[in-house]
Design a protein around this motif. Structure first.
Motif, short mmCIF file in Angstrom:
data_model
loop_
_atom_site.label_atom_id
_atom_site.label_comp_id
_atom_site.label_asym_id
_atom_site.label_seq_id
_atom_site.Cartn_x
_atom_site.Cartn_y
_atom_site.Cartn_z
N THR A 1 3.54 17.15 32.25
CA THR A 1 4.03 16.58 33.52
C THR A 1 3.89 15.07 33.60
OG1 THR A 1 1.87 16.95 34.57
CG2 THR A 1 3.52 18.72 34.75
N GLU A 2 3.14 14.46 32.66
CA GLU A 2 2.87 13.03 32.73
C GLU A 2 3.69 12.24 31.70
OE1 GLU A 2 0.87 11.68 34.94
OE2 GLU A 2 0.20 13.59 35.79
N HIS A 3 3.84 10.98 31.98
CA HIS A 3 4.45 10.04 31.03
C HIS A 3 3.55 9.96 29.80
CE1 HIS A 3 6.68 6.12 30.27
NE2 HIS A 3 5.67 6.04 29.43
N VAL A 4 4.11 10.23 28.60
CA VAL A 4 3.31 10.28 27.37
C VAL A 4 3.36 8.93 26.65
CG1 VAL A 4 3.06 11.34 25.09
CG2 VAL A 4 3.62 12.75 27.09
N ARG A 5 2.19 8.45 26.27
CA ARG A 5 2.12 7.20 25.52
C ARG A 5 1.37 7.43 24.21
NH1 ARG A 5 -0.65 1.42 27.44
NH2 ARG A 5 -1.21 0.74 25.32
N ILE A 6 1.99 6.98 23.11
CA ILE A 6 1.40 7.10 21.78
C ILE A 6 1.19 5.69 21.23
CG2 ILE A 6 1.65 8.07 19.47
CD1 ILE A 6 1.62 10.20 21.63
N ASP A 7 -0.05 5.34 20.92
CA ASP A 7 -0.36 4.05 20.31
C ASP A 7 -0.70 4.25 18.84
OD1 ASP A 7 -0.64 1.82 22.57
OD2 ASP A 7 -1.43 3.70 23.40
N ILE A 8 -0.05 3.48 17.97
CA ILE A 8 -0.25 3.61 16.53
C ILE A 8 -0.77 2.27 16.01
CG2 ILE A 8 0.82 4.16 14.32
CD1 ILE A 8 3.03 5.59 16.04
N VAL A 9 -1.99 2.29 15.50
CA VAL A 9 -2.66 1.07 15.03
C VAL A 9 -2.71 1.10 13.51
CG1 VAL A 9 -4.71 -0.37 15.23
CG2 VAL A 9 -4.06 1.16 17.13
N TYR A 10 -2.28 0.03 12.86
CA TYR A 10 -2.27 0.00 11.41
C TYR A 10 -2.55 -1.41 10.91
CZ TYR A 10 2.41 -2.02 11.96
OH TYR A 10 3.47 -2.83 12.32
N ALA A 16 0.85 -1.19 0.00
CA ALA A 16 0.00 0.00 0.00
C ALA A 16 0.88 1.24 0.00
CB ALA A 16 -0.91 0.01 1.22
N VAL A 17 1.40 1.58 -1.17
CA VAL A 17 2.31 2.71 -1.24
C VAL A 17 1.69 3.91 -1.96
CG1 VAL A 17 4.39 1.32 -1.11
CG2 VAL A 17 3.34 1.73 -3.33
N SER A 18 0.50 3.77 -2.53
CA SER A 18 -0.18 4.89 -3.14
C SER A 18 -1.35 5.29 -2.27
CB SER A 18 -0.69 4.51 -4.54
OG SER A 18 -1.77 3.60 -4.44
N LEU A 19 -1.86 6.50 -2.51
CA LEU A 19 -2.99 6.99 -1.71
C LEU A 19 -4.21 6.11 -1.89
CD1 LEU A 19 -2.63 10.84 -2.28
CD2 LEU A 19 -2.14 9.56 -0.19
N SER A 20 -4.44 5.67 -3.14
CA SER A 20 -5.63 4.84 -3.37
C SER A 20 -5.48 3.47 -2.71
CB SER A 20 -5.86 4.67 -4.88
OG SER A 20 -4.72 4.09 -5.49
N ASP A 21 -4.27 2.88 -2.80
CA ASP A 21 -4.04 1.60 -2.15
C ASP A 21 -4.20 1.73 -0.64
OD1 ASP A 21 -3.59 0.23 -4.47
OD2 ASP A 21 -1.41 0.41 -4.39
N ALA A 22 -3.64 2.82 -0.10
CA ALA A 22 -3.71 3.01 1.35
C ALA A 22 -5.15 3.15 1.82
CB ALA A 22 -2.91 4.25 1.75
N PHE A 56 -3.37 6.76 17.28
CA PHE A 56 -3.55 6.92 15.84
C PHE A 56 -4.27 5.66 15.36
CE2 PHE A 56 -0.17 9.81 16.77
CZ PHE A 56 -0.30 10.85 15.86
N THR A 57 -5.52 5.84 14.94
CA THR A 57 -6.30 4.67 14.52
C THR A 57 -5.91 4.19 13.12
OG1 THR A 57 -8.09 6.06 13.66
CG2 THR A 57 -8.21 5.40 15.98
N GLY A 58 -4.94 4.86 12.52
CA GLY A 58 -4.41 4.47 11.22
C GLY A 58 -3.15 5.27 10.96
N VAL A 59 -2.49 5.00 9.85
CA VAL A 59 -1.28 5.73 9.49
C VAL A 59 -1.47 6.37 8.12
CG1 VAL A 59 0.33 4.36 10.87
CG2 VAL A 59 -0.26 3.60 8.56
N GLY A 60 -0.73 7.45 7.88
CA GLY A 60 -0.81 8.15 6.59
C GLY A 60 0.58 8.52 6.11
N ARG A 111 2.26 -1.93 5.95
CA ARG A 111 3.64 -1.99 6.44
C ARG A 111 4.56 -1.02 5.70
NH1 ARG A 111 4.37 -8.58 6.68
NH2 ARG A 111 3.06 -8.97 8.53
N GLU A 112 4.36 -0.87 4.39
CA GLU A 112 5.22 0.02 3.62
C GLU A 112 5.01 1.47 4.05
OE1 GLU A 112 8.12 1.25 1.09
OE2 GLU A 112 7.60 -0.82 1.62
N VAL A 113 3.76 1.84 4.37
CA VAL A 113 3.48 3.19 4.84
C VAL A 113 4.18 3.43 6.17
CG1 VAL A 113 1.67 4.84 5.43
CG2 VAL A 113 1.25 3.12 3.67
N VAL A 114 4.12 2.44 7.06
CA VAL A 114 4.79 2.55 8.35
C VAL A 114 6.29 2.68 8.17
CG1 VAL A 114 5.33 1.29 10.48
CG2 VAL A 114 2.98 1.33 9.62
#
Length: 829
Positions: A401-410, A276-282, A378-382, A415-418
């Motif tokens: 002031t807090e521990h920051v957590r980022i969850d990225i779901v794809y 998925a390397v093109s916008l349409s494929d993604a 992130f409920t998806g990647v771009g 995989r190629e976009v990631v």
């Protein structure tokens, strides 16, 4: 002005158009912020690229206050939606009054005003009503589209004081940085592109920094843009500005196995769902795993019921699915009323609700969510890295002031976009380290940066020579001074195309000029000597071409053509040459369009008035006046024997009009039936054998297109010309760059084709005469002169090109000195 003085004036100067506010800078700012404000106001046009949470809003407010107090009139801060509350809050801390407006009619008297980008973009607020403006988080302009982004930055060209502030100037988008320079009036966009970047001859907008200019580019940026990561970069304490730990977790959602098998454009099924390397494929991949990805996000949210979350998404269907699975999520979306959208963003910022579902393009810039939130999903990647990194730093910023957590779901198919996203993140970190090093070394000292940007002036002359050739590494102006009067029989050269390319990191480089006037100012030191050294009545053949000027730079809205060849003609005449004609060398319009995108088929179909024609190259023929002006002959004529140069050949050279030979012309279907590699040759022969038929030409192309064999990367069936001053048969690939590529050595930016050089030498010189090239490059002209029984001389400033040229010339000398079988006859008798 002496030549050395001219070169000295090329030195880069850090631009200043402001004033020194001195002690008037507010004590409410931290010491490092006061230093930055003073530096910006002194420059008058500056960019502040400071890390998230370092106080760009308070610094911009203070800059606007100082300029407005000094100059009077109105000052304007342009910011993204949802950010005005931050500015109003900070203005209260500083004691500065700001008023929010959306239309020109709402403006009152002098003072500091605040507005959103949309008001300026849509023409509701006139920028010319202000003496100073600052663009907060200007990178959000990219979400408006590239055309709006470029035109927006031009709207403020009459505002005296201009500033830009953003935390993430993208290292993956050099053009963005250059557009900021254009907005601020630091350097013309086109000039910056040609000064620092090598163009990709196969694809427009594919920019690569010249290796020898990389350090200078970053130093030039630092002369007008401050890249600051933390206060200690300026020598201050980082107390209160330590970032908490960042925990990034990647979650891959497997393919369910029931979705459609990917198929490429040729109908081939893919074995793996990882392309998925093109916008349409993604977009397809996103929809295939949407429910599962958002279910994973809900699982993460449910694990921490006491935390607030930002749920980033890209598709409207994802937003609806988030709302379906998590009904308590508050949505922000594009079609929403602007006031309601802003109310919800501010509400989440103030902790009024727990879940915010929004897009990075809408809420990823300028908003400060760190007071009540330290979790993002992130409920998806771009593909848009800037939106991604900006979104992360809505909570991961100083004063968090807090521990920051980022969850990225794809999804598994993303995989190629990631992979691309992570690569861009690594380049972003690399830029951060690079700019951090520069600011630590030079601080806010304009003098230190200007000194570091100094290029070399002068060149220690190196000469190499052999039997029939001489080549020098030198400034061409200095080299011409060494050549005796009336000693050169023919000059053949391709002059630099003004400031279109730079070839060396030297002020002697003719490409290191600001504009055409500056370029011809340097040519004024060379051309008189070219006239002096050329024998009376002989030819100076100058290769050049016109230049494309893009509509976003000129303001014309469409690409226009600068008639550079006409300026070269005027310049030659000014210095005493007679102009006697021009040879046109036709180029491949398809390849040209791939480089410039100005002749696009799609755009032509939308509006044919946008499209001009391809840019050919020209050989301008200048004639040095002969001693006896009552006669037209050169002092030393180029004579031909009538036995070798027949009347028939002369007629073809002087004026050719070929009639059909009488054979039946091939039909379009017959030509289309040839192998693709032979079609161009066959078509050319046909167009020269018979009277040209436009409709037949088009029909042949359409037949090829219908068979799927019409190339999109080059013109396979270009029309041939009967005119002797229009050359359509020049082999574009026959240059020394072919040999350079084979040896994996540095390619020349503008190689001169052998065909052009050979014909000029044959037509305008006698055997044994001297042919000179003042811009020698890889040594093409002296090399071809040797091959054709002449002597060759040239000069080149670029040392790498010089060394390669010497190797070619030495090799040709060895080839000519090597005895043949017939030379060996009689030996030993």
């Amino acid at each position: 002005m002496e030549y050395m003085e001219f070169l000295e004036r090329k030195r880069t100067h850090v631009p200043h158009s402001g004033f020194d506010p001195g002690d008037d800078v507010s004590d409410a700012l931290f010491p490092f912020q006061r230093d930055i404000v003073r530096w910006a106001v002194m420059g008058g046009r500056r960019a502040i690229f400071a890390a998230f949470g370092l106080g760009k809003s308070v610094m911009q407010l203070e800059i606007m206050r100082l300029v407005q107090a000094h100059e009077g009139g109105r000052a304007l801060i342009v910011c993204p939606l949802g950010v005005r509350q931050e500015f109003k809050r900070d203005a209260g801390l500083l004691g500065t009054e700001v008023e929010f407006v959306r239309r020109t009619e709402e403006l009152g008297g002098d003072g500091v005003y605040l507005t959103n980008y949309e008001s300026v973009r849509d023409g509701r607020l006139d920028p010319n009503e202000f003496k100073a403006v600052t663009l907060d988080e200007a990178s959000v302009l990219r979400s408006f589209g590239s055309k709006t982004y470029q035109t927006f930055l031009e709207l403020f060209d009459q505002v005296p004081y201009r500033f830009v502030a953003t935390a993430t100037p993208s290292p993956n988008r050099y053009k963005e940085l250059i557009h900021y320079a254009g907005f601020l009036g630091i350097m013309d966009t086109g000039q910056a592109l040609t000064r620092f970047f090598q163009r990709d001859s196969t694809k427009a907008n594919n920019l690569t920094l010249y290796p020898h200019k990389e350090q200078e580019f970053w130093l030039w940026l630092s002369s007008w843009a401050l890249f600051l990561q933390k206060p200690s970069d300026l020598g201050y304490s980082d107390e209160g500005y330590a970032l908490p730990p960042l925990d990034v977790r990647w979650h891959e959602i497997p393919d369910d196995g029931d979705s459609e098998v990917p198929v490429d454009r040729d109908g081939q099924e893919r074995m793996f769902r990882d392309s998925a390397v093109s916008l349409s494929d993604a977009a397809k991949e996103k929809r295939a795993t949407m429910a599962a990805r958002i279910a994973k996000a809900k699982e993460i949210v449910d694990e921490s019921p006491g935390d607030s979350f930002i749920l980033w998404h890209d598709l409207e269907d994802e937003r609806r699915e988030i709302k379906r699975q998590m009904p308590d999520a508050v949505e922000v979306y594009g079609s929403q009323d602007l006031d309601e959208r802003e109310r919800r963003i501010v509400g989440f910022s103030d902790g009024e609700f727990r879940l915010l579902a929004t897009k990075p393009v809408l809420s990823g810039s300028g908003c400060n969510f760190q007071r009540h939130c330290h979790r993002e999903i992130f409920t998806g990647v771009g593909f848009k890295f800037n939106d991604f990194i900006q979104s992360i730093h809505r909570v991961y910023r100083f004063l968090q002031t807090e521990h920051v957590r980022i969850d990225i779901v794809y999804g598994e198919g993303e995989r190629e976009v990631v992979k691309q996203l992570r690569e861009k993140w690594a380049r972003y970190d690399e830029l951060t380290r690079k700019m951090e090093g520069i600011i630590k070394e030079h601080g806010l000292s304009d003098a230190s940066i200007a000194d570091a940007m100094k290029r070399s002036i002068g060149c220690e002359r190196i000469e190499a020579s052999g039997d029939g050739w001489l080549f020098a590494n030198n400034d061409t102006v200095a080299e011409a001074k060494l050549i005796p009067d009336d000693s050169v029989d023919l000059i053949v050269t391709s002059i630099p195309f003004s400031n279109h390319y730079e070839y060396t990191p030297s002020y002697n480089d003719f490409g290191h000029t600001e504009d055409d006037a500056h370029f011809f100012g340097q040519m004024d030191y060379l051309t008189p000597d070219l006239l002096r050294i050329l024998k009376p009545g002989r030819i100076y053949a100058c290769h050049t071409k016109d230049r494309v000027r893009f509509g976003n730079v000129t303001g014309a809205g469409i690409p226009t053509i600068e008639p550079f060849h006409a300026e070269v003609i005027e310049h030659g005449i000014k210095h005493g040459f007679d102009y006697i004609g021009m040879i046109t060398v036709v180029t491949d319009v398809v390849r040209e369009n791939n480089q410039t995108y100005r002749l696009g088929w799609t755009e032509m179909c939308k509006d044919g008035t946008k499209m001009g024609v391809g840019c050919p190259e020209y050989i301008l023929l200048f004639h040095k006046p002969q001693t006896d002006r009552t006669k037209g002959y050169a002092d030393v004529p180029v004579a031909h024997s009538k036995d070798g140069y027949t009347r028939a050949r002369w007629q073809v050279d002087a004026h050719a009009f070929w009639r059909s030979s009488g054979d039946r012309p091939l039909t379009p279907e017959e030509i289309a039936g040839y192998p693709v590699g032979e079609i161009g040759k066959v078509f050319k022969e046909e167009t020269l054998r018979r009277i040209y038929d436009y409709e037949s030409h088009v029909k042949i192309g359409e037949s090829l297109e219908g068979m799927g064999t019409l190339p999109a990367t080059f013109m396979a069936i270009a029309p041939a010309s009967w005119q002797p001053d229009v050359w359509t048969d020049v082999n574009r690939m026959l240059t020394l760059n072919t040999e350079q590529s084979r040896k994996r050595q540095q390619m020349h930016l503008c190689p001169l084709q052998f065909d052009i050089v050979d014909r000029l030498i044959e037509r305008y010189s006698n055997p044994g005469e001297l042919v000179y090239d003042p811009f020698g490059g890889l040594g093409t002209v002296p090399l071809r002169a040797m091959k054709m029984g002449r002597r060759g001389r040239g000069v080149e400033l670029n040392t790498g090109y010089f060394l390669d040229a010497v190797k070619y010339l030495e090799a040709e000398e060895r080839r000519q000195s090597m005895p043949t079988l017939f030379d060996m006859e009689g030996i030993g008798e």
